[in-house]
Design an enzyme around this catalytic site. Structure first.
Site, PDB file in Angstrom:
ATOM      1  N   ASP A  93       0.864  -1.182   0.000  1.00  0.00           N
ATOM      2  CA  ASP A  93       0.000   0.000   0.000  1.00  0.00           C
ATOM      3  C   ASP A  93       0.899   1.230   0.000  1.00  0.00           C
ATOM      4  O   ASP A  93       2.104   1.133   0.196  1.00  0.00           O
ATOM      5  CB  ASP A  93      -0.961  -0.022   1.189  1.00  0.00           C
ATOM      6  CG  ASP A  93      -0.244  -0.024   2.527  1.00  0.00           C
ATOM      7  OD1 ASP A  93       0.971   0.230   2.552  1.00  0.00           O
ATOM      8  OD2 ASP A  93      -0.890  -0.265   3.554  1.00  0.00           O
ATOM      9  N   GLY A  95       0.831   3.937   1.979  1.00  0.00           N
ATOM     10  CA  GLY A  95       0.996   4.675   3.235  1.00  0.00           C
ATOM     11  C   GLY A  95      -0.145   5.635   3.487  1.00  0.00           C
ATOM     12  O   GLY A  95      -0.289   6.164   4.589  1.00  0.00           O
ATOM     13  N   GLY A  96      -0.980   5.867   2.477  1.00  0.00           N
ATOM     14  CA  GLY A  96      -2.085   6.822   2.606  1.00  0.00           C
ATOM     15  C   GLY A  96      -3.047   6.465   3.721  1.00  0.00           C
ATOM     16  O   GLY A  96      -3.449   7.320   4.514  1.00  0.00           O
ATOM     17  N   PHE A  97      -3.413   5.188   3.810  1.00  0.00           N
ATOM     18  CA  PHE A  97      -4.386   4.778   4.820  1.00  0.00           C
ATOM     19  C   PHE A  97      -3.820   4.912   6.229  1.00  0.00           C
ATOM     20  O   PHE A  97      -4.518   5.336   7.145  1.00  0.00           O
ATOM     21  CB  PHE A  97      -4.852   3.334   4.579  1.00  0.00           C
ATOM     22  CG  PHE A  97      -5.889   2.892   5.575  1.00  0.00           C
ATOM     23  CD1 PHE A  97      -7.201   3.328   5.465  1.00  0.00           C
ATOM     24  CD2 PHE A  97      -5.563   2.063   6.639  1.00  0.00           C
ATOM     25  CE1 PHE A  97      -8.167   2.941   6.389  1.00  0.00           C
ATOM     26  CE2 PHE A  97      -6.516   1.674   7.570  1.00  0.00           C
ATOM     27  CZ  PHE A  97      -7.825   2.108   7.438  1.00  0.00           C
ATOM     28  N   ASP A 147      -2.753   8.312  -1.976  1.00  0.00           N
ATOM     29  CA  ASP A 147      -4.040   9.007  -2.017  1.00  0.00           C
ATOM     30  C   ASP A 147      -4.476   9.375  -0.614  1.00  0.00           C
ATOM     31  O   ASP A 147      -3.870   8.944   0.362  1.00  0.00           O
ATOM     32  CB  ASP A 147      -5.109   8.114  -2.665  1.00  0.00           C
ATOM     33  CG  ASP A 147      -5.416   6.877  -1.823  1.00  0.00           C
ATOM     34  OD1 ASP A 147      -4.523   6.443  -1.058  1.00  0.00           O
ATOM     35  OD2 ASP A 147      -6.528   6.341  -1.923  1.00  0.00           O
ATOM     36  N   GLN A 191     -11.596   7.003  -5.250  1.00  0.00           N
ATOM     37  CA  GLN A 191     -12.143   7.595  -4.029  1.00  0.00           C
ATOM     38  C   GLN A 191     -13.466   8.291  -4.367  1.00  0.00           C
ATOM     39  O   GLN A 191     -13.990   8.116  -5.457  1.00  0.00           O
ATOM     40  CB  GLN A 191     -11.125   8.560  -3.404  1.00  0.00           C
ATOM     41  CG  GLN A 191      -9.887   7.889  -2.817  1.00  0.00           C
ATOM     42  CD  GLN A 191     -10.169   7.051  -1.572  1.00  0.00           C
ATOM     43  OE1 GLN A 191     -11.265   7.068  -1.015  1.00  0.00           O
ATOM     44  NE2 GLN A 191      -9.169   6.296  -1.130  1.00  0.00           N
ATOM     45  N   ASP A 268      -7.570  -7.886   0.543  1.00  0.00           N
ATOM     46  CA  ASP A 268      -6.618  -8.072   1.645  1.00  0.00           C
ATOM     47  C   ASP A 268      -7.315  -7.684   2.929  1.00  0.00           C
ATOM     48  O   ASP A 268      -8.231  -6.867   2.920  1.00  0.00           O
ATOM     49  CB  ASP A 268      -5.379  -7.184   1.471  1.00  0.00           C
ATOM     50  CG  ASP A 268      -5.655  -5.756   1.927  1.00  0.00           C
ATOM     51  OD1 ASP A 268      -5.323  -5.416   3.084  1.00  0.00           O
ATOM     52  OD2 ASP A 268      -6.248  -4.978   1.152  1.00  0.00           O
ATOM     53  N   CYS A 311      -6.131 -28.580  11.583  1.00  0.00           N
ATOM     54  CA  CYS A 311      -7.315 -29.453  11.597  1.00  0.00           C
ATOM     55  C   CYS A 311      -6.950 -30.925  11.433  1.00  0.00           C
ATOM     56  O   CYS A 311      -7.649 -31.806  11.937  1.00  0.00           O
ATOM     57  CB  CYS A 311      -8.299 -29.022  10.516  1.00  0.00           C
ATOM     58  SG  CYS A 311      -9.125 -27.462  10.920  1.00  0.00           S
ATOM     59  N   HIS A 337      -4.808 -22.069  10.477  1.00  0.00           N
ATOM     60  CA  HIS A 337      -6.170 -22.480  10.110  1.00  0.00           C
ATOM     61  C   HIS A 337      -6.947 -21.355   9.430  1.00  0.00           C
ATOM     62  O   HIS A 337      -7.548 -21.560   8.369  1.00  0.00           O
ATOM     63  CB  HIS A 337      -6.966 -22.971  11.324  1.00  0.00           C
ATOM     64  CG  HIS A 337      -8.414 -23.115  10.984  1.00  0.00           C
ATOM     65  ND1 HIS A 337      -8.897 -24.177  10.251  1.00  0.00           N
ATOM     66  CD2 HIS A 337      -9.471 -22.280  11.184  1.00  0.00           C
ATOM     67  CE1 HIS A 337     -10.191 -23.994  10.022  1.00  0.00           C
ATOM     68  NE2 HIS A 337     -10.565 -22.853  10.583  1.00  0.00           N
TER      69      HIS A 337
END
Length: 382
Positions: A93, A95-97, A147, A191, A268, A311, A337
């Site tokens: 990503d 870095g914007g978020f 962004d 956006q 993701d 499992c 799992h």
């Protein structure tokens, strides 16, 4: 990066991404789920263990890896692949978020974002150009533009100004990416908040600049599920058919199914790994909260339909015991799992699309977890 759309079932798309890397060609079958390796590791897992769950591509966080260990350490290992010893594709990503998440600690201007380093407290600056340079040094196979993630709720004017600035930043990201002669892929990010007309302008602007793939950003930031579905259903048909579509930071198993129903190819989320560490496990018929005392003497496997290492070898009673004792192995087995559950879900989705029975799969999926199938917007409007 090459994208091939192989077949469809309704709006659901079955495709393939191909990446050329120094160690050969790598294929990612889509729809795909990318485990999150924030600091260059999927928490508690070796790269071999992650690959064994069926994951073909990982997500790394530009912001966190830039602050620690930094670009120089990364370059001394070749790139992020060499640093963490994952040789398949990596999407990073921009870095914007993360900057968006800092709230009051950041100041957004046209040039970029000034913020307080959450580790050292010093002031630092991140711009579209800088983000492209960091991602170049990381050796990312898919680079995301820088962004501003529009918050929810946002007024029309705020969302409009934010989206327009993100478009200008998209152009600056593209220009710097090209100047660096980066041979990898660059994705644009749509956006516009919850406003359809703004989403349309954003898509048109991004397509005009030209990208290798398109992400739908600014969702899963607190808006109701119906809003997310509405915006997704409106936005995805506007995107180029011959490019991959990525829904960022989403989410629950149902969200993946709903995203695919609306034409999304890539996802993701930290949910499978974070929830695993908190004893919240995804199984074929819903959820097992392993901390519940009823599992103390339960000698059955977590999910009889699952073929993961956990499992195949351990009982719910053992997982309950490990969690109760705070043993690291418990978190690791849970993570193995949950990641395998997500990859099995994606494989089932891909097969259903190939066999053109995706609608039937959706009905079966919801019946198993005891929920109603949410209507598509097009069905509501009929």
């Amino acid at each position: 990066m090459k994208y091939e759309l192989k077949t469809t079932s309704g709006n659901a798309r079955r495709g393939r991404l191909t990446f050329s890397r120094p160690k050969g060609e790598y294929v990612v079958e889509t729809p795909a789920f990318m485990p999150v390796g924030t600091y260059g590791t999927v928490k508690g897992m070796t790269p071999e263990e992650v690959a064994a769950t069926g994951a073909q591509i990982l997500l790394g966080n530009t912001f966190h890896l830039w602050l620690r260990p930094g670009q120089e350490v990364m370059k001394s290992h070749g790139d992020l692949h060499g640093f963490m010893q994952w040789h398949g594709p990596i999407l990073t990503d921009s870095g914007g978020f993360q900057v968006f998440s800092l709230g009051k600690l950041r100041k957004i201007k046209e040039e970029g974002v000034t913020f307080q380093n959450p580790i050292s407290g010093e002031k630092i600056f991140l711009s579209p150009e800088k983000s492209m340079e960091i991602q170049y040094d990381l050796g990312s196979d898919i680079v995301m533009i820088f962004d501003e993630c529009t918050p929810y709720p946002a007024t029309f004017d705020y969302a409009k100004n934010s989206m327009e600035m993100s478009l200008r930043w998209a152009k600056r990201s593209r220009d710097r990416f090209d100047e660096l002669q980066n041979p990898r892929a660059l994705f644009g990010i749509v956006q516009g908040g919850t406003y359809e007309e703004l989403r349309k302008i954003s898509v048109e602007g991004l397509v005009n600049i030209g990208f290798d793939g398109y992400a739908v950003g600014g969702l899963a930031v607190g808006e109701p599920k119906e809003e997310m579905h509405r915006i997704l259903e409106f936005t995805t048909p506007l995107l180029p058919q011959d490019k991959p579509r990525y829904l960022m930071g989403v989410g629950k198993p149902e969200d993946l199914v709903e995203g695919v129903r609306r034409g999304i190819d890539m996802f993701d989320c930290v949910m499978p790994t974070r929830n695993a560490r908190n004893g919240h496990l995804f199984v074929s018929n819903g959820i097992v909260k392993i901390r519940n005392a009823k599992y103390k003497t339960d000698t059955t496997p977590l999910d009889p339909e699952c073929d993961c290492y956990t499992c195949k070898n351990y009982t719910k009673a053992y997982l309950y015991h490990l969690d109760k004792c705070g043993e690291i192995l418990g978190a690791r087995l849970n993570t193995i799992h949950n990641l395998r559950y997500y990859q099995r879900l994606m494989a089932q989705i891909r097969q259903a699309i190939e066999e053109d029975r995706f609608d039937d799969f959706v009905v079966e999926f919801y019946a198993k977890i005891g929920k109603e199938v949410p209507p598509l917007q097009s069905e509501v409007n009929k």
